[in-house]
Design a protein around this motif. Structure first.
Motif, PDB file in Angstrom:
ATOM      1  N   GLY A 156       0.818  -1.214   0.000  1.00  0.00           N
ATOM      2  CA  GLY A 156       0.000   0.000   0.000  1.00  0.00           C
ATOM      3  C   GLY A 156       0.844   1.251   0.000  1.00  0.00           C
ATOM      4  N   ASP A 157       0.628   2.088   1.007  1.00  0.00           N
ATOM      5  CA  ASP A 157       1.325   3.372   1.098  1.00  0.00           C
ATOM      6  C   ASP A 157       2.613   3.210   1.909  1.00  0.00           C
ATOM      7  OD1 ASP A 157       2.268   5.879   1.530  1.00  0.00           O
ATOM      8  OD2 ASP A 157       0.456   6.652   2.490  1.00  0.00           O
ATOM      9  N   LEU A 158       3.689   2.911   1.214  1.00  0.00           N
ATOM     10  CA  LEU A 158       4.964   2.704   1.910  1.00  0.00           C
ATOM     11  C   LEU A 158       5.736   4.017   2.050  1.00  0.00           C
ATOM     12  CD1 LEU A 158       6.132  -0.650   0.279  1.00  0.00           C
ATOM     13  CD2 LEU A 158       4.334  -0.223   1.952  1.00  0.00           C
ATOM     14  N   LYS A 159       5.231   5.062   1.362  1.00  0.00           N
ATOM     15  CA  LYS A 159       5.912   6.361   1.403  1.00  0.00           C
ATOM     16  C   LYS A 159       5.565   7.118   2.687  1.00  0.00           C
ATOM     17  CE  LYS A 159       6.320  10.656  -1.212  1.00  0.00           C
ATOM     18  NZ  LYS A 159       5.846  11.401  -2.376  1.00  0.00           N
ATOM     19  N   PHE A 160       4.272   7.277   2.929  1.00  0.00           N
ATOM     20  CA  PHE A 160       3.836   8.063   4.089  1.00  0.00           C
ATOM     21  C   PHE A 160       3.504   7.164   5.292  1.00  0.00           C
ATOM     22  CE2 PHE A 160       2.311  10.612   0.371  1.00  0.00           C
ATOM     23  CZ  PHE A 160       3.141  11.701   0.540  1.00  0.00           C
ATOM     24  N   GLY A 161       3.543   5.853   5.100  1.00  0.00           N
ATOM     25  CA  GLY A 161       3.078   4.928   6.151  1.00  0.00           C
ATOM     26  C   GLY A 161       4.062   4.831   7.302  1.00  0.00           C
ATOM     27  N   ARG A 162       3.801   5.596   8.363  1.00  0.00           N
ATOM     28  CA  ARG A 162       4.754   5.612   9.493  1.00  0.00           C
ATOM     29  C   ARG A 162       4.838   4.247  10.173  1.00  0.00           C
ATOM     30  NH1 ARG A 162       0.928  10.006  12.569  1.00  0.00           N
ATOM     31  NH2 ARG A 162      -0.803   8.636  13.069  1.00  0.00           N
ATOM     32  N   THR A 163       3.748   3.475  10.140  1.00  0.00           N
ATOM     33  CA  THR A 163       3.789   2.148  10.768  1.00  0.00           C
ATOM     34  C   THR A 163       4.744   1.240   9.996  1.00  0.00           C
ATOM     35  OG1 THR A 163       1.907   1.337   9.479  1.00  0.00           O
ATOM     36  CG2 THR A 163       1.407   2.376  11.583  1.00  0.00           C
ATOM     37  N   VAL A 164       4.770   1.400   8.677  1.00  0.00           N
ATOM     38  CA  VAL A 164       5.673   0.611   7.829  1.00  0.00           C
ATOM     39  C   VAL A 164       7.126   0.978   8.127  1.00  0.00           C
ATOM     40  CG1 VAL A 164       6.439   0.355   5.423  1.00  0.00           C
ATOM     41  CG2 VAL A 164       4.006   0.232   5.976  1.00  0.00           C
ATOM     42  N   HIS A 165       7.399   2.271   8.249  1.00  0.00           N
ATOM     43  CA  HIS A 165       8.780   2.722   8.490  1.00  0.00           C
ATOM     44  C   HIS A 165       9.302   2.156   9.817  1.00  0.00           C
ATOM     45  CE1 HIS A 165       7.582   6.444   5.897  1.00  0.00           C
ATOM     46  NE2 HIS A 165       7.590   5.323   5.216  1.00  0.00           N
ATOM     47  N   SER A 166       8.471   2.237  10.851  1.00  0.00           N
ATOM     48  CA  SER A 166       8.909   1.739  12.162  1.00  0.00           C
ATOM     49  C   SER A 166       9.026   0.212  12.153  1.00  0.00           C
ATOM     50  CB  SER A 166       7.923   2.165  13.255  1.00  0.00           C
ATOM     51  OG  SER A 166       8.010   3.552  13.477  1.00  0.00           O
TER      52      SER A 166
END
Ligand code: CP
Length: 304
Positions: A156-166
């Motif tokens: 999905g949104d891997l750019k703005f997805g803060r949950t993905v980044h963490s």
């Protein structure tokens, strides 16, 4: 005094210990019901939330403590022009620990510089969401029985997805983790995360636009919402919002023990016909969130 602004503020050993405590809380709730008697948690939410705010509040209440706070900036003196730094100094006079969400990246870090009580980042813009990651780690540990040797699809949104980044930051510290990064070109994972986390730690990853291509290989499928609030342009949001929709048919070739996660809220990206599939773990994940936040509150308040 410890703050949790980034998941890297916690070592792997500390995370393992939090998971152990959370599991003990799940099995022996009564043991913990007075651990925070007389303590107060402040929840300062400058951006909307259902799960994070209410799970923090529920966590503190189940530990015997009390809760104060606000759920939108407009009901605080921020609406009169008070700064985050001043707000934190003031709220620290009334509480023992603060969970804070803010639309600006770095605002919880700024708060931690001024705070006399522990600050927990409950989500800052498109940057980080460390307590969602703790929730995800407890869920993976409980549902898969391990945090290593996993192929994780992030969709999905891997750019703005803060949950993905963490989550990428956290999982990159465990052995034999592979990532499948599934997104349209416009929402690809930021280069700095690829370079500073994945490539620096020699983590295997592939990027694809296809949800189907690697489905059969995945142990975890982490779905995310395309976040309207992060777009500057409504047209782009409308074009991308339904790019991925997980439904029963898409799961045909998936592993029998796939674990489907989503930080929620969902919009259209998981069809409700998936909810009854035993592999759908996203509502269990919500419940795990309360227990890991109980464990985190105990740790930061140094309650034995
Ligand atoms: N997962 C999560 O952060 O949900 P909320 O925005 O409802 O807190």
């Amino acid at each position: 005094m410890k703050h949790v602004i980034d998941i890297k503020d916690l070592s792997v050993e500390e995370i393992d210990s939090l998971i152990k405590v959370a599991k003990d809380i799940i099995n022996h709730k009564e043991k913990y019901s007075h651990k925070c008697d007389g303590k107060k948690l402040a929840t300062l939410f400058f951006e909307p939330s259902t799960r994070t705010r209410l799970s923090f509040e529920s966590a503190m209440m189940e530990l015997g403590g009390n809760v104060i706070g606000f759920s939108e900036a407009s009901s605080s003196s921020v609406s009169k022009g008070e700064t985050v730094a001043d707000t934190i100094r003031v709220v620290g006079c009334y509480s023992d620990i603060i969970a804070m969400r803010h639309p600006k990246e770095g605002a919880p870090y700024v708060a931690s510089m001024k705070s006399e009580v522990p600050i927990i980042n409950a989500g800052d813009g498109g940057h980080n969401h460390p307590t969602q990651t703790l929730t995800d780690l407890l869920t993976i540990e409980c549902e898969k029985g391990r945090l290593d040797n996993l192929t994780i699809g992030l969709c999905g949104d891997l750019k703005f997805g803060r949950t993905v980044h963490s989550l990428i930051t956290a999982m990159s510290r465990y052995k034999n983790i592979k990532f499948v990064l599934i997104s349209p070109d416009e929402l690809k994972l930021p280069e700095y995360i690829k370079k500073d986390i994945l490539e620096k730690n020699n983590i295997e990853y592939v990027e694809t636009k296809s949800m189907d291509e690697y489905m059969k290989d995945l142990d975890i499928l982490y779905m995310t919402r395309v976040q309207r609030e992060r777009f500057f342009n409504e047209e782009d949001y409308v074009r991308l919002k339904d790019y991925y929709i997980l439904n029963k048919a898409k799961l045909e070739n998936a592993k029998k023990d796939l674990c489907i996660l989503h930080p929620l809220p969902r919009v259209n990206e998981i069809s409700t016909d998936v909810d009854d599939d035993p592999r759908a773990c996203y509502f269990k994940q919500v419940r795990y969130g309360k227990y890991i936040r109980m464990a985190l509150i105990l740790k930061l308040l140094e309650v034995k």
